[in-house]
Scaffold this active site. Structure first.
Site: not given
Length: 325
Positions: A18, A63, A129, A170, A174, A177, A264
Site C-alpha cells: 500500500s 525478499d 505502534k 493510513v 490493505r 479498518v 484483540r
C-alpha cells in the site's frame, strides 16, 4: 524536490504494498533516472508495472531476508525507501519469529547491503505502534528504528545516511479498518469494533508518501520524521462510514448495527507518536516534528497521544469517506 531527485536511482523495498506502491507512483512523476521496485509478491509487482506503465520502473523479485539478493539489487542505487514489513498486529502476535525475521533481521540486511553498496540515503518507514509497544509488531518496528538510528556509528567511514519516518494509520491501506468496515456494510452489517473507546491517528496515503519523499530530501542522519495528523474515535469512523456507504448498497443506515467484539491480543486503545522522553529531542516545523538526539528542547510539554489530540467530528469524517469512495 525535483532538483533533489533529478537523475537519481531510487529503490523501494515492499514497493508493491500500500505505502510502497504510492511512493513508487509519486516517484514516477519526478525526473529520476530509474525506480527499482523490490518485493516478494510477483503478482503485485506485475500489476504495479502494468498500471504505471513507466520506462523508469525496474521490478525486482526478492525478499529483505536475503542479504545476497539485496547486495545485488542495491548496486548503483542512490536512495532506498525501506517499506517492506509484516504489519498486521494479530498475525505478528501469532507468528513472532517471522515478524522478527522480516522487520528486524530484514532491516539489518537492508542496512548492511546499503553500506556495502555505498547507497547515499536509507529511509525506514515506521509506525506509531513502535512507540511504547505492547505487541510483537510494534516491538519489531521499534527495533528496526533503533537499528536505523544507530547505523551512523555502525557504518563507520561509509557515507550512507540513515533516518526514519513514523506515522499513524493510513486510510484505506490493505488490511486496515476502512476496507473491513466497507465489506461489512456491503453485507448489511454488523460493523465490528473491538472497543468503544478506541482512538487512532489517521492520514491519507498520499500524505504519507509525500512525507516519506520530503524526508528523503531533508535527512541528514539520525532523525525520525513525524507528520502532524488528526485522530478519530473508531466508533465515529464506523458511524460515518455507515451513513455514507449504506445507501449505495441499498440499506438504511439505521438498520446496520455496530457490534463490539472485545480488544484483540496486542491491541492498544490509543496510539502515541512520540514518548515523553523523545519530546525533549524534538523540533517542530509546520507540517511535522523532527526527532534528533542532537536537539535539546526542554520547552516541549505536549503529549502526542490519540486520546488527547483534536478528534475529527462526524461531518469531517464523512467528507473524508466521500473523497475515497
Amino acid at each position: 524536490m525535483e532538483s533533489f531527485y533529478k537523475g537519481k536511482t531510487v529503490l523501494v523495498t515492499g514497493g508493491s504494498g500500500s505505502i510502497g506502491s504510492e511512493i513508487v507512483e509519486k516517484l514516477v512523476s519526478l525526473p529520476l533516472d530509474s525506480i527499482r521496485v523490490f518485493d516478494n509478491n510477483e503478482t503485485a509487482l506485475f500489476d504495479l508495472e502494468t498500471d504505471l506503465n513507466s520506462p523508469k520502473i525496474r521490478t525486482l523479485i526478492g525478499d529483505v531476508r536475503d542479504l545476497d539478493r539485496l547486495n545485488r539489487a542495491f548496486e548503483g542505487v542512490d536512495i532506498i525507501f525501506h517499506a517492506a514489513a509484516l504489519k498486521h498486529v494479530p498475525l505478528c502476535e501469532f507468528n513472532p519469529f517471522d515478524a522478527v525475521k522480516t522487520n528486524v533481521v530484514g532491516t539489518q540486511n537492508v542496512l548492511d547491503a546499503a553500506i556495502n553498496c555505498d547507497v547515499s540515503k536509507v529511509i525506514l518507514v515506521s509506525t506509531d505502534k513502535a512507540v511504547n509497544p505492547i505487541n510483537v509488531m510494534g516491538a519489531t518496528k521499534l527495533l528496526a528504528e533503533r537499528l536505523i538510528l544507530s547505523a551512523d556509528s555502525y557504518a563507520a567511514n561509509h557515507k550512507t545516511i540513515f533516518s526514519s519516518v513514523r506515522f499513524g494509520n493510513v486510510l484505506n491501506s490493505r488490511g486496515s479498518v476502512i476496507p473491513l468496515f466497507k465489506k461489512q456494510i456491503k453485507k448489511g452489517g454488523p460493523v465490528t469494533i473491538t472497543d468503544p473507546n478506541m482512538t487512532r491517528f489517521i492520514m491519507h496515503i498520499e500524505d504519507a508518501a509525500d512525507l516519506i519523499l520530503k524526508s528523503g530530501e531533508k535527512a541528514k542522519g539520525g532523525e525520525v520524521f513525524i507528520l502532524k495528523m488528526p485522530a478519530v474515535k473508531i466508533t465515529d469512523l464506523a458511524t460515518g462510514m455507515i451513513e455514507v456507504l449504506a445507501p449505495s448498497y441499498g440499506y438504511n443506515p439505521k438498520d446496520i448495527n455496530i457490534e463490539f467484539i472485545g480488544k484483540r491480543i496486542g491491541e492498544k486503545l490509543y496510539e502515541e507518536l512520540m514518548t515523553e522522553d523523545e519530546m525533549i529531542f524534538s523540533k517542530e516545523e509546520e507540517e511535522l516534528f523532527i526527532l534528533n538526539n542532537k536537539i535539546q528542547n526542554t520547552e516541549n510539554d505536549f503529549i502526542y497521544h490519540s486520546d488527547y489530540v483534536e478528534h475529527l467530528n462526524k461531518d469531517e469524517i464523512k467528507e473524508i469517506i466521500k473523497s475515497m469512495f
